[in-house]
Design a protein around this motif. Sequence first.
Motif, PDB file in Angstrom:
ATOM      1  N   GLU A 105       0.837  -1.193   0.000  1.00  0.00           N
ATOM      2  CA  GLU A 105       0.000   0.000   0.000  1.00  0.00           C
ATOM      3  C   GLU A 105       0.873   1.245   0.000  1.00  0.00           C
ATOM      4  O   GLU A 105       1.897   1.305   0.678  1.00  0.00           O
ATOM      5  CB  GLU A 105      -0.925  -0.021   1.222  1.00  0.00           C
ATOM      6  N   ILE A 106       0.483   2.237  -0.755  1.00  0.00           N
ATOM      7  CA  ILE A 106       1.231   3.498  -0.800  1.00  0.00           C
ATOM      8  C   ILE A 106       0.909   4.286   0.463  1.00  0.00           C
ATOM      9  O   ILE A 106      -0.242   4.595   0.740  1.00  0.00           O
ATOM     10  CB  ILE A 106       0.873   4.290  -2.066  1.00  0.00           C
ATOM     11  N   LYS A 107       1.945   4.601   1.251  1.00  0.00           N
ATOM     12  CA  LYS A 107       1.732   5.057   2.627  1.00  0.00           C
ATOM     13  C   LYS A 107       1.489   6.549   2.767  1.00  0.00           C
ATOM     14  O   LYS A 107       0.890   6.985   3.746  1.00  0.00           O
ATOM     15  CB  LYS A 107       2.914   4.642   3.502  1.00  0.00           C
ATOM     16  N   ASP A 108       1.958   7.370   1.832  1.00  0.00           N
ATOM     17  CA  ASP A 108       1.769   8.814   1.987  1.00  0.00           C
ATOM     18  C   ASP A 108       1.823   9.490   0.623  1.00  0.00           C
ATOM     19  O   ASP A 108       2.107   8.863  -0.401  1.00  0.00           O
ATOM     20  CB  ASP A 108       2.821   9.412   2.929  1.00  0.00           C
ATOM     21  N   SER A 109       1.568  10.781   0.606  1.00  0.00           N
ATOM     22  CA  SER A 109       1.498  11.537  -0.652  1.00  0.00           C
ATOM     23  C   SER A 109       2.859  11.612  -1.336  1.00  0.00           C
ATOM     24  O   SER A 109       2.939  11.634  -2.569  1.00  0.00           O
ATOM     25  CB  SER A 109       0.964  12.953  -0.393  1.00  0.00           C
ATOM     26  N   GLU A 110       3.931  11.640  -0.554  1.00  0.00           N
ATOM     27  CA  GLU A 110       5.261  11.703  -1.154  1.00  0.00           C
ATOM     28  C   GLU A 110       5.557  10.427  -1.938  1.00  0.00           C
ATOM     29  O   GLU A 110       6.067  10.474  -3.062  1.00  0.00           O
ATOM     30  CB  GLU A 110       6.306  11.913  -0.068  1.00  0.00           C
ATOM     31  N   HIS A 138       6.099   9.756  -6.008  1.00  0.00           N
ATOM     32  CA  HIS A 138       7.244   9.003  -6.517  1.00  0.00           C
ATOM     33  C   HIS A 138       6.784   7.875  -7.445  1.00  0.00           C
ATOM     34  O   HIS A 138       7.301   7.728  -8.570  1.00  0.00           O
ATOM     35  CB  HIS A 138       8.038   8.438  -5.341  1.00  0.00           C
ATOM     36  N   ILE A 139       5.802   7.098  -7.008  1.00  0.00           N
ATOM     37  CA  ILE A 139       5.305   5.987  -7.814  1.00  0.00           C
ATOM     38  C   ILE A 139       4.611   6.505  -9.073  1.00  0.00           C
ATOM     39  O   ILE A 139       4.781   5.944 -10.173  1.00  0.00           O
ATOM     40  CB  ILE A 139       4.340   5.103  -6.993  1.00  0.00           C
ATOM     41  N   THR A 140       3.859   7.581  -8.940  1.00  0.00           N
ATOM     42  CA  THR A 140       3.184   8.158 -10.104  1.00  0.00           C
ATOM     43  C   THR A 140       4.186   8.654 -11.138  1.00  0.00           C
ATOM     44  O   THR A 140       4.022   8.447 -12.347  1.00  0.00           O
ATOM     45  CB  THR A 140       2.271   9.320  -9.674  1.00  0.00           C
ATOM     46  N   GLU A 141       5.258   9.281 -10.660  1.00  0.00           N
ATOM     47  CA  GLU A 141       6.300   9.779 -11.573  1.00  0.00           C
ATOM     48  C   GLU A 141       6.937   8.623 -12.338  1.00  0.00           C
ATOM     49  O   GLU A 141       7.116   8.704 -13.565  1.00  0.00           O
ATOM     50  CB  GLU A 141       7.350  10.536 -10.772  1.00  0.00           C
ATOM     51  N   LEU A 142       7.266   7.553 -11.636  1.00  0.00           N
ATOM     52  CA  LEU A 142       7.892   6.411 -12.292  1.00  0.00           C
ATOM     53  C   LEU A 142       6.915   5.699 -13.221  1.00  0.00           C
ATOM     54  O   LEU A 142       7.297   5.246 -14.311  1.00  0.00           O
ATOM     55  CB  LEU A 142       8.433   5.438 -11.248  1.00  0.00           C
ATOM     56  N   ILE A 170       4.483  -4.218  -8.204  1.00  0.00           N
ATOM     57  CA  ILE A 170       3.050  -4.305  -7.927  1.00  0.00           C
ATOM     58  C   ILE A 170       2.461  -2.906  -7.779  1.00  0.00           C
ATOM     59  O   ILE A 170       1.390  -2.593  -8.329  1.00  0.00           O
ATOM     60  CB  ILE A 170       2.785  -5.133  -6.657  1.00  0.00           C
ATOM     61  N   LYS A 171       3.156  -2.042  -7.063  1.00  0.00           N
ATOM     62  CA  LYS A 171       2.698  -0.658  -6.925  1.00  0.00           C
ATOM     63  C   LYS A 171       2.677   0.045  -8.286  1.00  0.00           C
ATOM     64  O   LYS A 171       1.737   0.794  -8.600  1.00  0.00           O
ATOM     65  CB  LYS A 171       3.602   0.108  -5.960  1.00  0.00           C
ATOM     66  N   LEU A 172       3.704  -0.214  -9.081  1.00  0.00           N
ATOM     67  CA  LEU A 172       3.764   0.423 -10.399  1.00  0.00           C
ATOM     68  C   LEU A 172       2.658  -0.080 -11.317  1.00  0.00           C
ATOM     69  O   LEU A 172       2.033   0.712 -12.029  1.00  0.00           O
ATOM     70  CB  LEU A 172       5.126   0.153 -11.038  1.00  0.00           C
TER      71      LEU A 172
END
Length: 606
Positions: A226-231, A235-239, A367-369
């Motif tokens: 799970e993505i834990k915070d906005s930062e 980061h994941i969105t950028e990648l 998985i997050k990506l």
Amino acid sequence: MTPISIEQIPGTVTTATDAAVNMMPLGEYIFKRLEQVHNVRSVFGVPGDFQLSLLEHIYKTKLNWVGGCNELNSGYAADGYSRYTRSLGVLITTYGVGELSAINAVSGAFAEYSKILHIVGMPSTKVMTDEQLKKQHIHHLVPDLDSLKDSNHLVYADMVDKVCCAKKIIMNQDQILDDLDDLILQIFKTSRPGYLFLPVDLSDELVNAERLHSQSLEHIHKSFLEIKDSEEDRHITELANKVLEQVYNAKNPVILADVLADRYANGQELLQEFINKTNLHHYVTFMGKSLVSEYHPKFVGDYQGSLLSNPGIHENFVSSDLVLYVGPYINEMNTGKYTAEFKENTIILHADYLKIGQTIYRDAHFIKLLAKMNSIMDQTRVPINPLLQFPITKKFANIPSTAKINQSTLLSKLEAFIQPNDVLVCETGSVMFGLPDIKFPTGMRYIAQGFYLSIGMALPASVGVGCAMRDLGSSQRLILLEGDGSAQMTIQEISAFEHLKIKPIIFLLNNNGYTVERIIKGEHQSYNDVKPWNWLNCFKFFNVQEDSVRTAKIVEVTELTKALNSIETRSVTEGTLEFYEIILDQLDVPWRFHAMNSNRLLPKMD
């Protein structure tokens, strides 16, 4: 006074004043904690004096105890359970003699990213801490080479560092509360085995069990994803956008799906969603077989480099201008002996990193990506794949055989026999190298040890798979492809099917010894022979009731056809156990195995 379980008191609210109500024996707490883990319903192992006090507590829970004929088999079964459930396989053994017997199975799980929690019963805390008792050589212990030195009671714990993601040596009952949770989290995070060493005197000690209610482990299998915070989200969105831009700008991008996508929560579903949304041509690796739908219109085939791919597969793969390699496990078996070509146009989406060209990004779990790319993808910008540039030919080679059934015939018959949603467990052996030529039906699961390749693994692993299917209420068929040499390693576990009411369909391929080894070296040497067994009579010895098993020895193609046609569509717990001994030539292997061995000429293709 018998301690009261919190489950006996409806509506319990934990306060300082009722802490005593929440007290529970540590052994009971461990099993109730494991009950909370996703898809964990059974526990595997062999009893021993250092963990009997722990095992007593399993009967206070809903978990099933599955005793093995030996610890190695139980380790393989736990591995199979983990692979099918995509969750945790739990293994319990005793000090030294038990844990060492299982270490080969745990090593295979480590090598192939399979999640096992191995709980080892140990000598008491007093033996390990008291200055006088520490000097004693207790049973199951290997003493020091120097007979004047004290014993090292942690000698076996020292051995496992290279085959686990983490180990916890519990020295007091309160330590378990944090250590057990952390260990389970590490196992899911790395998809590797972990060890819990538990002294024999702690299982009956009381612990505060309040966290069973306040901190459930229900979602621990995917909590770290799970993505834990906005930062982190930025980061994941950028990648994810970096990867998608590469896809948008390519002319002929392709996807290569690999086994790690099967090892993490939601991986298979997210990957299939990504394939469906992009509609790109895609391939699977040797270990990634059955990971994606092979009846998808853009599925091309099994990619095993220039050496082991069917004609046209490698040529189409390398003609792409971008490869998205998802869930990769780069090793000899998975790359066609390193003939797979991954050039600058390859993006690697791994559990540990994202690699674009020569740039590596850490903290970018695939998985997050995948989840992020699926949610932000602009499907209108995804290029429409051109038609495949090269024709593809499936190789069912006509390999000379002295037997009336050859492996080419067997493979073609199996392709017609396997149905959607079947579960196929395959032993390490020659037939494994022919399965990439079979087009698997949608929803089918394929489970095999494709890299570590420890013979004998599949039979007890199928016990674990069968338990998992039963536990989760599966209506699927369980099929086991076994070899005669491999089966002799772990045949005792065939007795478990009757006891557990699991009804697999077993094809034992009898090629009179170690055929894989014969092809490598020593075609007619005695070291590749095995003692001949009367396989069809083994069920009497293992006390399998005559009316609950159907057996046949198959020599002719017509007999094979008749047997396959007679097998009904049924669930893993229905009907009878079916066992078919199929006689093959001792030098008959699929073309792919010949290709792997330069000491033999490739067979001529029809």
